[in-house]
Design an enzyme around this catalytic site. Sequence first.
Site, PDB file in Angstrom:
ATOM      1  N   ASP A  44      32.938   9.652  84.391  1.00  0.00           N
ATOM      2  CA  ASP A  44      32.129  10.356  85.380  1.00  0.00           C
ATOM      3  C   ASP A  44      31.938  11.823  85.047  1.00  0.00           C
ATOM      4  OD1 ASP A  44      31.779   8.084  86.852  1.00  0.00           O
ATOM      5  OD2 ASP A  44      33.272   8.568  88.389  1.00  0.00           O
ATOM      6  N   TYR A  47      32.806  -8.132  98.793  1.00  0.00           N
ATOM      7  CA  TYR A  47      33.526  -8.983  97.847  1.00  0.00           C
ATOM      8  C   TYR A  47      35.021  -8.885  98.137  1.00  0.00           C
ATOM      9  CZ  TYR A  47      33.855  -4.507  95.277  1.00  0.00           C
ATOM     10  OH  TYR A  47      34.066  -3.190  94.915  1.00  0.00           O
TER      11      TYR A  47
END
Length: 398
Positions: free
Chosen positions: A289, A213
């Site tokens: 995370d 992308y």
Amino acid sequence: MRILIAGAGIAGLAAALALVRKGHAVQVIEQAAALEEVGAGLQLGPNAMCVLAALGLGEAVASAGQAPAAITLRDGRSAREILKVPLGEAAKRRWGAAYVTLHRADLVGILAEALERAQPGALALGVTLAAIDHRPDGVAITTASGDAHSADLLIGADGIRSQVRDTLVGPDTPRFTGHVAWRALVRIDPADPAAPPPGVGAWLGPRRHAVTYRIRPDLVNLVAVTEQADWREEGWNLPGDADRLRADFAGWNALTRLLDRVEHPLRWALHDRKPMRAWHKGRAVLIGDACHPMLPFLAQGAAMGIEDGFALAELLPMTGDPEPALARFFALRQPRTARIQAMARSNGVDFHEGNPLATLAMRLPLGRAAASRPDAVMARWDWLYGGGPGGLHGGKLA
């Protein structure tokens, strides 16, 4: 409240900005001397963009990145289209915000600048956390330089190797998934017909897949995932061999020109962790995370950290004991993040399906549904992308 945040990544900065906007006093400490990111792109779904808009940053982030018109799954060798999920204006109409791809460093910079405007001096760089003292009425920390800080609440946003997590629940051992990702940013000529098509492309094949992308008109983010029996290092910026990358994807002709331009790829061993049973203890809590690291096969790691920061700010009281709010934060957020962790894990298996008959059975119904009823395909993602800032549904966090 006086709130300390360990870690100035995306989750930590988003949380800091949301908390300052609510009226809390925030101090973010980051061990890096500068907010410099190894080159990497990221995808922000409408769920993340809704939060950033609520923080006053929607336009700045959208302007810094690209708005792909669709996510398209293709066969890696033939480039045949398998499935297309409309984005662009269709995403805005259905989910209230665009889907944006951009450079990770650009997002970090936008968040850091907004925090500095909101509370000058809130971010301290080059500060290493050395010790944490949990107290009944707060938390005290000591830095590597010997400085002491105390606060009503400590937020561990210090990533997959979280020191704050280790003090709360002890160290854990991640499981190597058998997947190793190549990462590279590749300069292209947008007018070159051999360049990967605009939009988010997922290229699938037996035991490997690639994602492409654009994060700028002339810059493509490439993530190419292969399988490997063993790996010892849990790093995401280890140097790789460009010739080996090209050999791994030989015959994927639609990507050949892009792979030929790769000079210094990085390698990233993908490790998995089970959902945690708790994210908080006393006056300390984990986000991003640090508590729910996820595989990249649903592109929601950054988005979940952004949602966490916003949700925590919405739930925390202005004064008093924060622990009931931390318990509610976990109860409301953990099911959503665990579902996304599981789906990302499942995608990693599906993307690498090597049995041609099973692959055909999985892909054909999806392709036919997408061609005949694109709204039905988009509806499958309402639970993820819809609901407003931070996954708010009727005042309840999803």
